[in-house]
Design an enzyme around this catalytic site. Structure first.
Site, PDB file in Angstrom:
ATOM      1  CB  ALA A  64      -6.802 -36.103 110.945  1.00 33.94           C
ATOM      2  N   GLY A 107      -3.959 -37.302 106.888  1.00 35.26           N
ATOM      3  CA  GLY A 107      -4.153 -35.934 106.448  1.00 35.26           C
ATOM      4  C   GLY A 107      -2.848 -35.247 106.099  1.00 35.26           C
ATOM      5  CD  GLU A 110      -6.431 -37.128 102.927  1.00 33.57           C
ATOM      6  OE1 GLU A 110      -7.385 -37.616 102.319  1.00 33.57           O
ATOM      7  OE2 GLU A 110      -6.496 -36.779 104.130  1.00 33.57           O
ATOM      8  CD  GLU A 130      -6.452 -41.579 105.968  1.00 27.76           C
ATOM      9  OE1 GLU A 130      -6.154 -40.386 105.783  1.00 27.76           O
ATOM     10  OE2 GLU A 130      -5.875 -42.520 105.391  1.00 27.76           O
TER      11      GLU A 130
END
Length: 256
Positions: A64, A107, A110, A130
Site C-alpha cells: 500500500a 497489499g 494480498e 505491515e
C-alpha cells in the site's frame, strides 16, 4: 497517467497491468478503484473468459502507499470503505491469474492472494511487512495467507515481516507455478489461453464451488459439487464437449 492498463492479448483474455512504476506499483486509492472497476466490468463481459493481472519486472505491487495512510485517522480509514474495492476483485466470477515478478509486498501480496492461480518468478518476493510500520494486514493477509500456507508459516511471515522468494512461495503453497523470471507473463498468458478455450459455464461452476466449499463441512461441500455437476448437464457446452469427444474433434464452446 492511467494507474491500471487494460489490454486484450488474445480472444477471451484480458490483461490488467498496474502502472505506477515510479512508486514500485504501490496500491494507492486510485489503483484500487481502477482495479475494482475493471474487475467488475470484465466479470460481466461475455467476451472475456479469463483475467490476468500483473505489474512489471521490478514489482507486481510493493504494498500500500504509506504516504496515503501515515496521517489518516481510524474513522476516516473506516469511511474509505476499501474493503468494498477488494470485494469486487474477490467476487469476480471469471478465473483470475496473477503473474508475479519482483515485489509482492503488503497489499500487493494480498492482491495476489485474491487470484485463483499464481504464476511467480523464481526471484519474486512475497511479504506481509505491515508489522514493521506498527500495523497488521487489513485486506485478507492474515486469513488468506493462513489458508494458503498453514498457521506456522503464516505466523512466521506475519510476525517478522520477512519476505520469501518465488521459489520458496512455490514450496509453501503460495504459488501455483514457479518459472524463470523472464517467462512469468508468457506462462500466465499461456494458462489463460488454455482456460479460455474451456467451457465457460463449467469453469464458472468450478470456481464458485471450490471457493464456497473451502470453509464448509465436507458433506456440505460435496453436496455443492454434486449439484453443480448435475446442473452442467443442462448446458449446450456439455453436449458439444461430449459430442466432440465421441467424434474425435476439437469442441467449440459458447458459454451456453
Amino acid at each position: 497517467m492511467t494507474e491500471v492498463l487494460l489490454e486484450k492479448p488474445f480472444d477471451f483474455v484480458a490483461l490488467l497491468r498496474i502502472n505506477r512504476p515510479e512508486a514500485k506499483n504501490a496500491l494507492n486509492g486510485e489503483v484500487r478503484r481502477q482495479m475494482a472497476g475493471h474487475m467488475a466490468a470484465l466479470g460481466d463481459d461475455p467476451a472475456v473468459r479469463v483475467i490476468v493481472m500483473t505489474g512489471n519486472q521490478e514489482a507486481f505491487a510493493a504494498g500500500a502507499d504509506i504516504k496515503d495512510m501515515a496521517e489518516v485517522g481510524a474513522i476516516e480509514l473506516m469511511q474509505r470503505n476499501n474493503h468494498l474495492l477488494w470485494r469486487a476483485i474477490a467476487n469476480c466470477p471469471k478465473p483470475v491469474i496473477a503473474a508475479v515478478n519482483g515485489y509482492a509486498w503488503g497489499g500487493g501480496c494480498e492482491l495476489v492472494m485474491h487470484a485463483d492461480i499464481i504464476v511467480a518468478g523464481e526471484n519474486a518476493s512475497f511479504s506481509q511487512p505491515e508489522v514493521k510500520v506498527g500495523i497488521m494486514p487489513g485486506a485478507g493477509g492474515t486469513q488468506r495467507l493462513t489458508r494458503a500456507v498453514g498457521k506456522f508459516k503464516a505466523m512466521l511471515m506475519l510476525m517478522t515481516g520477512q519476505p520469501v522468494s518465488g521459489t520458496e512461495a512455490g514450496q509453501m503453497g503460495l504459488a501455483s507455478l514457479v518459472v524463470p523470471d523472464g517467462e512469468v507473463l508468457d506462462k500466465a498468458l499461456e494458462i489463460a489461453r488454455t482456460i479460455s478455450r474451456m467451457p465457460p459455464v463449467a469453469i464458472a461452476q468450478i470456481k464458485e464451488v471450490l471457493l464456497a466449499g473451502q470453509d464448509a463441512s465436507l458433506d456440505a461441500a460435496l453436496l455443492l459439487e454434486r449439484k453443480a455437476f448435475q446442473l452442467l448437464f443442462a448446458s449446450a457446452d456439455q453436449k458439444e464437449g461430449m459430442k466432440a469427444f465421441i467424434e474425435k474433434r476439437k469442441p467449440t464452446y459458447e458459454g451456453k
